[in-house]
Scaffold this motif. Structure first.
Motif, PDB file in Angstrom:
ATOM      1  N   PHE A 144       0.830  -1.199   0.000  1.00  0.00           N
ATOM      2  CA  PHE A 144       0.000   0.000   0.000  1.00  0.00           C
ATOM      3  C   PHE A 144       0.867   1.252   0.000  1.00  0.00           C
ATOM      4  O   PHE A 144       1.857   1.341   0.727  1.00  0.00           O
ATOM      5  CB  PHE A 144      -0.908   0.003   1.226  1.00  0.00           C
ATOM      6  N   SER A 145       0.489   2.249  -0.810  1.00  0.00           N
ATOM      7  CA  SER A 145       1.226   3.512  -0.821  1.00  0.00           C
ATOM      8  C   SER A 145       0.280   4.685  -1.043  1.00  0.00           C
ATOM      9  O   SER A 145      -0.733   4.568  -1.732  1.00  0.00           O
ATOM     10  CB  SER A 145       2.312   3.508  -1.902  1.00  0.00           C
ATOM     11  N   ALA A 146       0.630   5.803  -0.432  1.00  0.00           N
ATOM     12  CA  ALA A 146      -0.059   7.081  -0.636  1.00  0.00           C
ATOM     13  C   ALA A 146       1.035   8.122  -0.785  1.00  0.00           C
ATOM     14  O   ALA A 146       1.937   8.207   0.050  1.00  0.00           O
ATOM     15  CB  ALA A 146      -0.964   7.406   0.539  1.00  0.00           C
ATOM     16  N   SER A 147       0.996   8.872  -1.875  1.00  0.00           N
ATOM     17  CA  SER A 147       2.060   9.850  -2.101  1.00  0.00           C
ATOM     18  C   SER A 147       1.522  11.058  -2.856  1.00  0.00           C
ATOM     19  O   SER A 147       0.449  11.021  -3.466  1.00  0.00           O
ATOM     20  CB  SER A 147       3.227   9.216  -2.855  1.00  0.00           C
ATOM     21  N   ILE A 148       2.314  12.114  -2.803  1.00  0.00           N
ATOM     22  CA  ILE A 148       2.033  13.300  -3.590  1.00  0.00           C
ATOM     23  C   ILE A 148       3.290  13.580  -4.398  1.00  0.00           C
ATOM     24  O   ILE A 148       4.399  13.564  -3.871  1.00  0.00           O
ATOM     25  CB  ILE A 148       1.612  14.498  -2.706  1.00  0.00           C
ATOM     26  N   ALA A 149       3.099  13.740  -5.704  1.00  0.00           N
ATOM     27  CA  ALA A 149       4.230  13.938  -6.617  1.00  0.00           C
ATOM     28  C   ALA A 149       4.088  15.275  -7.320  1.00  0.00           C
ATOM     29  O   ALA A 149       2.980  15.736  -7.595  1.00  0.00           O
ATOM     30  CB  ALA A 149       4.276  12.808  -7.642  1.00  0.00           C
ATOM     31  N   PHE A 150       5.221  15.887  -7.594  1.00  0.00           N
ATOM     32  CA  PHE A 150       5.262  17.179  -8.253  1.00  0.00           C
ATOM     33  C   PHE A 150       6.048  17.058  -9.551  1.00  0.00           C
ATOM     34  O   PHE A 150       7.276  16.935  -9.512  1.00  0.00           O
ATOM     35  CB  PHE A 150       5.933  18.215  -7.347  1.00  0.00           C
ATOM     36  N   PRO A 151       5.376  17.062 -10.712  1.00  0.00           N
ATOM     37  CA  PRO A 151       6.116  17.080 -11.966  1.00  0.00           C
ATOM     38  C   PRO A 151       6.895  18.399 -12.048  1.00  0.00           C
ATOM     39  O   PRO A 151       6.331  19.451 -11.786  1.00  0.00           O
ATOM     40  CB  PRO A 151       5.041  17.023 -13.043  1.00  0.00           C
ATOM     41  N   LEU A 152       8.168  18.317 -12.339  1.00  0.00           N
ATOM     42  CA  LEU A 152       8.996  19.518 -12.387  1.00  0.00           C
ATOM     43  C   LEU A 152       8.896  20.143 -13.774  1.00  0.00           C
ATOM     44  O   LEU A 152       9.446  19.630 -14.746  1.00  0.00           O
ATOM     45  CB  LEU A 152      10.438  19.167 -12.020  1.00  0.00           C
ATOM     46  N   ARG A 153       8.136  21.225 -13.840  1.00  0.00           N
ATOM     47  CA  ARG A 153       7.922  21.971 -15.090  1.00  0.00           C
ATOM     48  C   ARG A 153       8.255  23.424 -14.839  1.00  0.00           C
ATOM     49  O   ARG A 153       8.163  23.895 -13.713  1.00  0.00           O
ATOM     50  CB  ARG A 153       6.462  21.908 -15.533  1.00  0.00           C
ATOM     51  N   GLU A 154       8.547  24.131 -15.898  1.00  0.00           N
ATOM     52  CA  GLU A 154       8.812  25.562 -15.761  1.00  0.00           C
ATOM     53  C   GLU A 154       7.505  26.316 -15.637  1.00  0.00           C
ATOM     54  O   GLU A 154       6.567  26.087 -16.392  1.00  0.00           O
ATOM     55  CB  GLU A 154       9.585  26.069 -16.980  1.00  0.00           C
ATOM     56  N   GLY A 155       7.442  27.209 -14.647  1.00  0.00           N
ATOM     57  CA  GLY A 155       6.321  28.127 -14.567  1.00  0.00           C
ATOM     58  C   GLY A 155       5.119  27.693 -13.754  1.00  0.00           C
ATOM     59  O   GLY A 155       4.307  28.523 -13.398  1.00  0.00           O
ATOM     60  N   ARG A 156       4.965  26.414 -13.418  1.00  0.00           N
ATOM     61  CA  ARG A 156       3.791  26.037 -12.642  1.00  0.00           C
ATOM     62  C   ARG A 156       4.053  24.761 -11.834  1.00  0.00           C
ATOM     63  O   ARG A 156       4.903  23.962 -12.171  1.00  0.00           O
ATOM     64  CB  ARG A 156       2.568  25.874 -13.527  1.00  0.00           C
ATOM     65  N   ILE A 157       3.243  24.634 -10.789  1.00  0.00           N
ATOM     66  CA  ILE A 157       3.323  23.458  -9.933  1.00  0.00           C
ATOM     67  C   ILE A 157       1.955  22.790  -9.957  1.00  0.00           C
ATOM     68  O   ILE A 157       0.947  23.414  -9.631  1.00  0.00           O
ATOM     69  CB  ILE A 157       3.701  23.843  -8.494  1.00  0.00           C
ATOM     70  N   ASP A 158       1.908  21.542 -10.384  1.00  0.00           N
ATOM     71  CA  ASP A 158       0.674  20.762 -10.446  1.00  0.00           C
ATOM     72  C   ASP A 158       0.853  19.488  -9.636  1.00  0.00           C
ATOM     73  O   ASP A 158       1.210  18.451 -10.174  1.00  0.00           O
ATOM     74  CB  ASP A 158       0.333  20.382 -11.897  1.00  0.00           C
ATOM     75  N   PRO A 159       0.607  19.542  -8.313  1.00  0.00           N
ATOM     76  CA  PRO A 159       0.781  18.319  -7.518  1.00  0.00           C
ATOM     77  C   PRO A 159      -0.262  17.271  -7.889  1.00  0.00           C
ATOM     78  O   PRO A 159      -1.398  17.582  -8.217  1.00  0.00           O
ATOM     79  CB  PRO A 159       0.597  18.801  -6.083  1.00  0.00           C
ATOM     80  N   ILE A 160       0.150  16.024  -7.857  1.00  0.00           N
ATOM     81  CA  ILE A 160      -0.723  14.892  -8.148  1.00  0.00           C
ATOM     82  C   ILE A 160      -0.715  13.972  -6.925  1.00  0.00           C
ATOM     83  O   ILE A 160       0.344  13.563  -6.458  1.00  0.00           O
ATOM     84  CB  ILE A 160      -0.222  14.107  -9.385  1.00  0.00           C
ATOM     85  N   PHE A 161      -1.901  13.641  -6.428  1.00  0.00           N
ATOM     86  CA  PHE A 161      -2.033  12.730  -5.294  1.00  0.00           C
ATOM     87  C   PHE A 161      -2.266  11.326  -5.825  1.00  0.00           C
ATOM     88  O   PHE A 161      -3.111  11.127  -6.697  1.00  0.00           O
ATOM     89  CB  PHE A 161      -3.195  13.165  -4.396  1.00  0.00           C
ATOM     90  N   MET A 162      -1.523  10.358  -5.310  1.00  0.00           N
ATOM     91  CA  MET A 162      -1.650   8.966  -5.755  1.00  0.00           C
ATOM     92  C   MET A 162      -1.889   8.069  -4.553  1.00  0.00           C
ATOM     93  O   MET A 162      -1.235   8.209  -3.520  1.00  0.00           O
ATOM     94  CB  MET A 162      -0.376   8.532  -6.479  1.00  0.00           C
ATOM     95  N   LEU A 163      -2.810   7.153  -4.714  1.00  0.00           N
ATOM     96  CA  LEU A 163      -3.145   6.198  -3.674  1.00  0.00           C
ATOM     97  C   LEU A 163      -3.310   4.849  -4.353  1.00  0.00           C
ATOM     98  O   LEU A 163      -3.993   4.742  -5.368  1.00  0.00           O
ATOM     99  CB  LEU A 163      -4.468   6.610  -3.009  1.00  0.00           C
ATOM    100  N   GLY A 164      -2.660   3.824  -3.832  1.00  0.00           N
ATOM    101  CA  GLY A 164      -2.805   2.528  -4.500  1.00  0.00           C
ATOM    102  C   GLY A 164      -1.968   1.452  -3.869  1.00  0.00           C
ATOM    103  O   GLY A 164      -1.429   1.597  -2.778  1.00  0.00           O
ATOM    104  N   MET A 165      -1.864   0.366  -4.630  1.00  0.00           N
ATOM    105  CA  MET A 165      -1.079  -0.779  -4.204  1.00  0.00           C
ATOM    106  C   MET A 165      -0.106  -1.137  -5.311  1.00  0.00           C
ATOM    107  O   MET A 165      -0.491  -1.229  -6.462  1.00  0.00           O
ATOM    108  CB  MET A 165      -1.998  -1.969  -3.902  1.00  0.00           C
ATOM    109  N   ASN A 166       1.143  -1.292  -4.967  1.00  0.00           N
ATOM    110  CA  ASN A 166       2.192  -1.703  -5.905  1.00  0.00           C
ATOM    111  C   ASN A 166       2.687  -3.074  -5.494  1.00  0.00           C
ATOM    112  O   ASN A 166       3.009  -3.310  -4.335  1.00  0.00           O
ATOM    113  CB  ASN A 166       3.360  -0.713  -5.912  1.00  0.00           C
TER     114      ASN A 166
END
Length: 194
Positions: free
Chosen positions: A171-193
């Motif tokens: 089980f995992s829960a994480s928040i990831a930040f794609p590194l792009r110029e000019g903006r921050i769009d966090p993505i929340f992920m919840l699941g099983m690996n």
């Protein structure tokens, strides 16, 4: 007046519905090589895993598509008490014409976390390289992903992401930040690996 229920079925083949469509088979021989080495110290444990997979489709196997798909994996893990350091690298290359399901994809819950695979390459690519560096302390994790997916003959655009999360077993829960110029769009992920 009694209620009447009529049930009918019409069977029409895919070819009848879509005359321009056709089907192709992709019959492939599969081969894998795996290597594992574990070194135990007085207060640490090191694991090194390496793997190579080959899928080879050809006319000799009655395949309509002829291609070879090469996939390499390397993973180093250092464990010291509750602390775990992981460096995971994967790369792949396809020659010939492979079906869509064989193409390489990045941008999911384990590769380039935070990126959407449809923003990177909706149809996947025939070349791929990816690296994850991760630190865990107990259930807490912090990670940095980088990689690229492309077709041969195209330019390569490397992408990166960073994030934090919690992991307990599969089980995992994480928040990831794609590194792009000019903006921050966090993505929340919840699941099983697995």
């Amino acid at each position: 007046k009694p209620l009447r229920l009529s049930v009918g079925a019409s069977f029409e083949s895919f070819q009848d519905q879509y005359p321009a469509a056709h089907s192709e088979s992709a019959n492939a021989a599969v081969s894998s090589l795996r290597y594992h080495q574990r070194t135990e110290g007085s207060d640490s444990l090191q694991d090194f895993d390496a793997g190579y997979d080959l899928r080879l489709a050809s006319k000799a196997l009655h395949s309509d598509l002829a291609y070879s798909r090469h996939h390499w994996e390397f993973r180093y893990t250092l464990t010291r008490g509750k602390q775990v350091f992981i460096d995971d690298m994967t790369a792949g290359m396809i020659t010939g014409q492979a079906p869509l399901y064989e193409r390489f994809v990045l941008g999911n819950s384990s590769t380039l976390r935070g990126w959407n695979k449809f923003d990177l390459d909706p149809l996947g690519g025939n070349r791929m390289v990816h690296n994850t560096v991760e630190y865990r302390y107990g259930s807490f994790q912090i990670f940095y992903d980088s990689g690229a997916v492309w077709d041969s003959g195209q330019g390569v655009e490397a992408r990166s992401s960073a994030g934090v999360g919690l992991r307990q077993g599969a089980f995992s829960a994480s928040i990831a930040f794609p590194l792009r110029e000019g903006r921050i769009d966090p993505i929340f992920m919840l699941g099983m690996n697995y």
